[in-house]
Motif scaffolding. Structure first.
Motif, mmCIF file in Angstrom:
data_model
loop_
_atom_site.group_PDB
_atom_site.id
_atom_site.type_symbol
_atom_site.label_atom_id
_atom_site.label_comp_id
_atom_site.label_asym_id
_atom_site.label_seq_id
_atom_site.Cartn_x
_atom_site.Cartn_y
_atom_site.Cartn_z
ATOM 1 N N ASP A 206 0.872 -1.165 0.000
ATOM 2 C CA ASP A 206 0.000 0.000 0.000
ATOM 3 C C ASP A 206 0.910 1.215 0.000
ATOM 4 N N VAL A 207 0.933 1.968 -1.098
ATOM 5 C CA VAL A 207 1.920 3.048 -1.233
ATOM 6 C C VAL A 207 1.694 4.177 -0.236
ATOM 7 N N ALA A 208 0.497 4.237 0.348
ATOM 8 C CA ALA A 208 0.227 5.293 1.328
ATOM 9 C C ALA A 208 0.897 5.013 2.663
ATOM 10 N N THR A 209 1.307 3.777 2.888
ATOM 11 C CA THR A 209 1.878 3.420 4.184
ATOM 12 C C THR A 209 3.355 3.072 4.109
ATOM 13 N N GLU A 210 3.920 2.981 2.897
ATOM 14 C CA GLU A 210 5.329 2.612 2.779
ATOM 15 C C GLU A 210 5.986 3.424 1.678
ATOM 16 N N GLU A 211 6.937 4.273 2.053
ATOM 17 C CA GLU A 211 7.599 5.149 1.097
ATOM 18 C C GLU A 211 9.007 4.722 0.739
ATOM 19 N N GLN A 212 9.672 4.009 1.639
ATOM 20 C CA GLN A 212 11.100 3.753 1.467
ATOM 21 C C GLN A 212 11.363 2.731 0.355
ATOM 22 N N PRO A 213 12.117 3.113 -0.681
ATOM 23 C CA PRO A 213 12.354 2.203 -1.801
ATOM 24 C C PRO A 213 13.147 0.961 -1.434
ATOM 25 N N VAL A 214 13.903 1.009 -0.334
ATOM 26 C CA VAL A 214 14.613 -0.206 0.055
ATOM 27 C C VAL A 214 13.622 -1.316 0.376
ATOM 28 N N LYS A 215 12.404 -0.940 0.813
ATOM 29 C CA LYS A 215 11.394 -1.944 1.143
ATOM 30 C C LYS A 215 10.514 -2.293 -0.049
ATOM 31 N N TRP A 216 9.950 -1.259 -0.727
ATOM 32 C CA TRP A 216 8.987 -1.577 -1.786
ATOM 33 C C TRP A 216 9.651 -1.940 -3.112
ATOM 34 N N LEU A 217 10.919 -1.613 -3.283
ATOM 35 C CA LEU A 217 11.600 -1.896 -4.545
ATOM 36 C C LEU A 217 12.762 -2.864 -4.397
ATOM 37 N N LEU A 218 13.753 -2.503 -3.589
ATOM 38 C CA LEU A 218 14.951 -3.334 -3.501
ATOM 39 C C LEU A 218 14.692 -4.673 -2.822
ATOM 40 N N THR A 219 13.825 -4.685 -1.809
ATOM 41 C CA THR A 219 13.590 -5.937 -1.090
ATOM 42 C C THR A 219 13.049 -7.033 -2.002
#
Length: 252
Positions: A206-219
């Motif tokens: 949910d993009v409203a609750t997670e901004e950090q790219p290390v989590k939503w992209l790199l992980t």
């Protein structure tokens, strides 16, 4: 065209299934849906890298500020900047309007139109300034603000061949605090391990609750998993996506 996502060495892994969607972006409010395979995302990342390297003349060690929400274009910008060996500073939405040590000057800055409209926003100084339009297709076109260039228009003029990596080393700094490419991969793989995320899995965000790219992209990319980004989704809409989009894990 490449079948894997181009990025700096040791940052991301090849996806487990290259023919399926590696990154899906859905806006529940507008109905927009973008499905990118590894080749698709790789093409846009390579175009972004070429824009920064050839279009702007940047080289490994130069700095880029990214003021973008989780979005498929944000993924292309971030992966392209890392592929070019640049040092990337990411400012979360929560810090809008806050001045500090990260206010530049940078060699390049990417900011969304939505964020640029905010009277509170402090955009870092930079030699090259790009605006990223995250509005859904069909929205009324807007003029590019003075002093900025349109990211998609500029990136689209560059080829999609992956950049050479001989000048990018795993020990180079990937962010201004000195975190290296290899360290970011270790961090991303650690988060993936905590989530139980592995190759072939699909992570919903949910993009409203997670901004950090290390989590939503790199992980997810670090272990060969795919990612579903859901914007403007309430609890019911998000739950429905989790149930119907082959999601195996939820971030948060």
């Amino acid at each position: 065209m490449t079948s894997t996502v181009p990025a700096a060495p040791s940052v991301v892994a090849a996806p487990a299934v290259t023919g399926s969607a590696l990154l899906t972006y859905i806006d529940e409010a507008s109905g927009e849906r973008v499905d990118l395979t590894a080749a698709d995302l790789g093409d846009w990342a390579a175009r972004s890298a070429a824009l920064l390297r050839d279009g702007c003349g940047l080289r490994p060690g130069d700095t880029v500020a990214v003021l973008l929400p989780p979005h498929w274009q944000s993924a292309a910008v971030l992966l392209g900047a890392w592929a070019a060996g640049l040092t990337v500073a990411f400012r979360p939405w929560a810090t809008a309007g806050l001045a500090g040590d990260d206010d530049g000057p940078y060699d390049a800055v990417f900011v969304s139109r939505q964020r640029l409209r905010s009277p509170l926003e402090v955009v870092p100084q930079a030699r090259h300034r790009f605006v990223v339009d995250t509005a859904p297709p069909g929205a009324a076109p807007e003029l590019t603000p003075p002093g900025y260039r349109d990211f998609l228009a500029e990136a689209g003029t560059h080829g999609c061949e992956p950049p050479a990596y001989e000048t990018v080393r795993a020990g180079d700094a990937a962010s201004p605090d000195g975190t290296t490419y290899q360290q970011w991969r270790v961090i991303a793989e650690g988060i993936a391990a905590e989530l139980g995320l592995a190759a072939g899995d699909r992570l919903a965000v949910d993009v409203a609750t997670e901004e950090q790219p290390v989590k939503w992209l790199l992980t997810p990319l670090s272990v060969g998993a795919s990612v579903l980004l859901c914007a403007n989704c309430d609890a019911d809409a998000f739950a429905a996506r989790v149930a119907t989009e082959d999601v195996t894990h939820v971030l948060g």
